[in-house]
Design a protein around this motif. Structure first.
Motif, PDB file in Angstrom:
ATOM      1  N   ARG A   1       2.981   4.414  -3.470  1.00  0.00           N
ATOM      2  CA  ARG A   1       3.187   2.993  -3.260  1.00  0.00           C
ATOM      3  C   ARG A   1       4.652   2.634  -3.524  1.00  0.00           C
ATOM      4  O   ARG A   1       5.171   1.699  -3.014  1.00  0.00           O
ATOM      5  N   TRP A   2       5.272   3.423  -4.410  1.00  0.00           N
ATOM      6  CA  TRP A   2       6.657   3.164  -4.828  1.00  0.00           C
ATOM      7  C   TRP A   2       6.800   1.750  -5.379  1.00  0.00           C
ATOM      8  O   TRP A   2       5.815   1.103  -5.663  1.00  0.00           O
ATOM      9  N   PRO A   3       7.965   1.254  -5.497  1.00  0.00           N
ATOM     10  CA  PRO A   3       8.099  -0.067  -6.195  1.00  0.00           C
ATOM     11  C   PRO A   3       7.438  -1.180  -5.388  1.00  0.00           C
ATOM     12  O   PRO A   3       7.036  -1.138  -4.905  1.00  0.00           O
ATOM     13  N   GLY A   4       7.401  -2.020  -4.921  1.00  0.00           N
ATOM     14  CA  GLY A   4       6.518  -2.846  -4.159  1.00  0.00           C
ATOM     15  C   GLY A   4       5.361  -3.274  -5.022  1.00  0.00           C
ATOM     16  O   GLY A   4       5.359  -4.337  -5.572  1.00  0.00           O
ATOM     17  N   GLY A   5       4.453  -2.334  -5.189  1.00  0.00           N
ATOM     18  CA  GLY A   5       3.387  -2.504  -6.172  1.00  0.00           C
ATOM     19  C   GLY A   5       3.790  -1.604  -7.331  1.00  0.00           C
ATOM     20  O   GLY A   5       4.966  -1.435  -7.588  1.00  0.00           O
TER      21      GLY A   5
ATOM     22  N   ARG B   1       0.846  -1.210   0.000  1.00  0.00           N
ATOM     23  CA  ARG B   1       0.000   0.000   0.000  1.00  0.00           C
ATOM     24  C   ARG B   1       0.877   1.255   0.000  1.00  0.00           C
ATOM     25  O   ARG B   1       2.098   1.175   0.128  1.00  0.00           O
ATOM     26  N   THR B   2       0.232   2.404  -0.082  1.00  0.00           N
ATOM     27  CA  THR B   2       0.960   3.674  -0.085  1.00  0.00           C
ATOM     28  C   THR B   2       1.583   3.947   1.284  1.00  0.00           C
ATOM     29  O   THR B   2       1.104   3.457   2.302  1.00  0.00           O
ATOM     30  N   PHE B   3       2.614   4.759   1.308  1.00  0.00           N
ATOM     31  CA  PHE B   3       3.211   5.224   2.563  1.00  0.00           C
ATOM     32  C   PHE B   3       2.353   6.370   3.110  1.00  0.00           C
ATOM     33  O   PHE B   3       1.714   7.095   2.352  1.00  0.00           O
ATOM     34  N   VAL B   4       2.330   6.501   4.446  1.00  0.00           N
ATOM     35  CA  VAL B   4       1.535   7.572   5.059  1.00  0.00           C
ATOM     36  C   VAL B   4       2.420   8.396   6.000  1.00  0.00           C
ATOM     37  O   VAL B   4       3.463   7.931   6.462  1.00  0.00           O
ATOM     38  N   LEU B   5       1.959   9.620   6.286  1.00  0.00           N
ATOM     39  CA  LEU B   5       2.636  10.470   7.274  1.00  0.00           C
ATOM     40  C   LEU B   5       2.555   9.778   8.629  1.00  0.00           C
ATOM     41  O   LEU B   5       1.476   9.327   9.018  1.00  0.00           O
ATOM     42  N   PRO B   6       3.629   9.701   9.375  1.00  0.00           N
ATOM     43  CA  PRO B   6       3.570   9.030  10.682  1.00  0.00           C
ATOM     44  C   PRO B   6       2.846   9.861  11.738  1.00  0.00           C
ATOM     45  O   PRO B   6       2.484   9.339  12.803  1.00  0.00           O
ATOM     46  N   LEU B   7       2.602  11.112  11.426  1.00  0.00           N
ATOM     47  CA  LEU B   7       2.104  12.039  12.442  1.00  0.00           C
ATOM     48  C   LEU B   7       1.504  13.247  11.742  1.00  0.00           C
ATOM     49  O   LEU B   7       2.089  13.775  10.810  1.00  0.00           O
ATOM     50  N   GLU B   8       0.329  13.670  12.186  1.00  0.00           N
ATOM     51  CA  GLU B   8      -0.211  14.934  11.672  1.00  0.00           C
ATOM     52  C   GLU B   8       0.394  16.041  12.510  1.00  0.00           C
ATOM     53  O   GLU B   8       0.350  15.970  13.742  1.00  0.00           O
ATOM     54  N   GLY B   9       0.973  17.013  11.886  1.00  0.00           N
ATOM     55  CA  GLY B   9       1.564  18.094  12.674  1.00  0.00           C
ATOM     56  C   GLY B   9       2.177  19.117  11.753  1.00  0.00           C
ATOM     57  O   GLY B   9       1.988  19.059  10.539  1.00  0.00           O
ATOM     58  N   ARG B  10       2.922  20.038  12.345  1.00  0.00           N
ATOM     59  CA  ARG B  10       3.521  21.130  11.589  1.00  0.00           C
ATOM     60  C   ARG B  10       4.942  20.723  11.219  1.00  0.00           C
ATOM     61  O   ARG B  10       5.739  20.384  12.099  1.00  0.00           O
TER      62      ARG B  10
END
Ligand SMILES: [Zn+2]
Length: 408
Positions: free
Chosen positions: A395-399, A266-275
């Motif tokens: 998703r980058w390479p992986g998928g 799957r796609t990568f996500v932000l580890p944290l919502e913040g500034r």
């Protein structure tokens, strides 16, 4: 009804089923009914000899040779082509049609007696490699290269591929083959020279023919000016040679454990919502006149105790408290990719844990070399830091390497 044409068709079918698509190296020739030097006795049809390849490359010449023991009207039929000539020896160059086609040869002598031979010729398309690569990037980006050799529905059947590889400036790259493509993920180190790089993709087919595709990638310089930080001596006191050495060894051990196969789909996500408070790749000095070092991650400010999430599926390679990086977690995502999370106040995982994207791995803090609660987040390829925000929603390479729902 079971007349001779049906039997012949059945024979041809059986032959087609048992015939290998491509015989490597050689083109076999078929010889049919060749009798030398004797004229046809009265009442007998002429004798004919036909030579043609069983297997050919679609779109290229298909050479056919016909010889008859007496002068005759020779007709050659193949795909949509018919050639007719009065001769004893006929050499024709046809255009090989993709698929399996009958090659029919008839010879009619002056008395109207007809001889007939039929061969089956298979032809397949050579591979047409396509190379997908970003043509402009900045130092610190991750470069994905994808070499594909199938997928054009107008070029079926295709000659099987026996080898495929990618090169960057003449250096062969390690990658992963999935079905009909080869994918390579490569870091562009912050220190690399800006300029043009040549990517070469090569596909070798079962005949041994090489099919090449070239692309030029332009690497741009780091756009940031040097930042002068004024960090208090008491804060810098955590940076000791012993601490640096311990952390360098820890990182080395973690990167060495990262396997070649991607653990994510799957796609990568932000580890944290913040500034976001400090960007990746910033060159800076911690003290006036000191050496320039690069910021190897992205800083995201958030209150102490805010949960931090795994950017994608992976295995915990490091989870512990360290003098400079503070509360540290390193995740192994496979395919050379790791993510790093610094300065955490507390950790929620242990080494060896398997995590899924979004799992809580720890909590924001200000441990180690830090002046306030924030997460320092890094994304590395083969241990080389790359711009973390460029990974988000990809998703980058992986998928597929492209963003979700977007074609390259
Ligand atoms: Zn940072």
């Amino acid at each position: 009804m079971k007349g001779p044409p049906a039997a012949a068709a059945e024979r041809a079918n059986r032959w087609r089923r048992t015939l290998p698509l491509v015989v490597v190296g050689a083109i076999l020739s078929v010889v049919v009914g060749f009798v030398l030097g004797s004229a046809a006795p009265p009442g007998e049809p002429p004798r004919i000899f036909v030579e043609a390849p069983e297997i050919a490359v679609a779109g290229r010449p298909l050479d056919v040779f016909v010889s008859v023991d007496v002068p005759a009207t020779v007709r050659v039929r193949y795909a949509d082509t018919t050639i007719e000539e009065v001769t004893q020896d006929l050499r024709v160059s046809l255009l090989a049609e993709a698929g399996t086609w009958a090659l029919e040869v008839e010879a009619e002598d002056g008395a109207g007696r007809v001889a007939h031979e039929a061969l089956s010729v298979r032809a397949a398309w050579p591979p047409a490699p396509r190379l997908t690569v970003s043509e402009r990037l900045t130092v610190g980006d991750a470069l994905t290269l994808r070499l594909a050799w199938h997928g054009d529905p107008t070029r079926v059947p295709m000659i099987p591929v026996s080898d495929a590889f990618l090169e960057l400036d003449g250096r062969r790259l390690e990658g992963v083959v999935r079905g009909d493509d080869l994918t390579v993920l490569l870091p562009v180190p912050l220190q690399s020279e800006p300029g043009a790089r040549t990517v070469r993709g090569v596909v070798i087919d079962a005949f041994g023919d090489e099919h090449e595709v070239l692309k030029v990638v332009t690497v741009e310089a780091n756009p940031y000016p040097v930042q002068e930080l004024n960090v208090a001596a008491s804060t810098l006191a955590v940076v000791t040679p012993a601490g640096r050495e311990l952390e360098a060894e820890t990182l080395e051990r973690a990167f060495a454990a990262v396997g070649p196969e991607p653990r994510w789909a799957r796609t990568f996500v932000l580890p944290l919502e913040g500034r976001a408070t400090s960007a990746f790749g910033l060159p800076r000095r911690y003290a006036p006149g000191g050496p320039v070092s690069y910021h190897l991650g992205t800083d995201i400010a958030a209150p102490t105790g805010t949960p931090i999430h795994a950017t994608n599926d992976g295995v915990v390679r490091v989870a512990g408290m360290y003098p400079i990086k503070g509360g540290l977690v390193i995740l192994d995502h496979g395919f050379g990719v790791s993510s790093l999370y610094f300065h955490q106040s507390a950790l929620a995982v242990a080494e060896g844990d398997v995590v899924e994207r979004g799992d809580v791995i720890g909590f924001v803090g200000s441990t180690g070399l830090s002046t306030g609660p924030h997460l320092h987040w890094e994304m590395r390829v083969d241990g080389v830091p790359t711009a973390p925000l460029a990974w988000v929603d990809r998703r980058w390479p992986g998928g597929p390497i492209e963003r979700d729902g977007e074609d390259p």
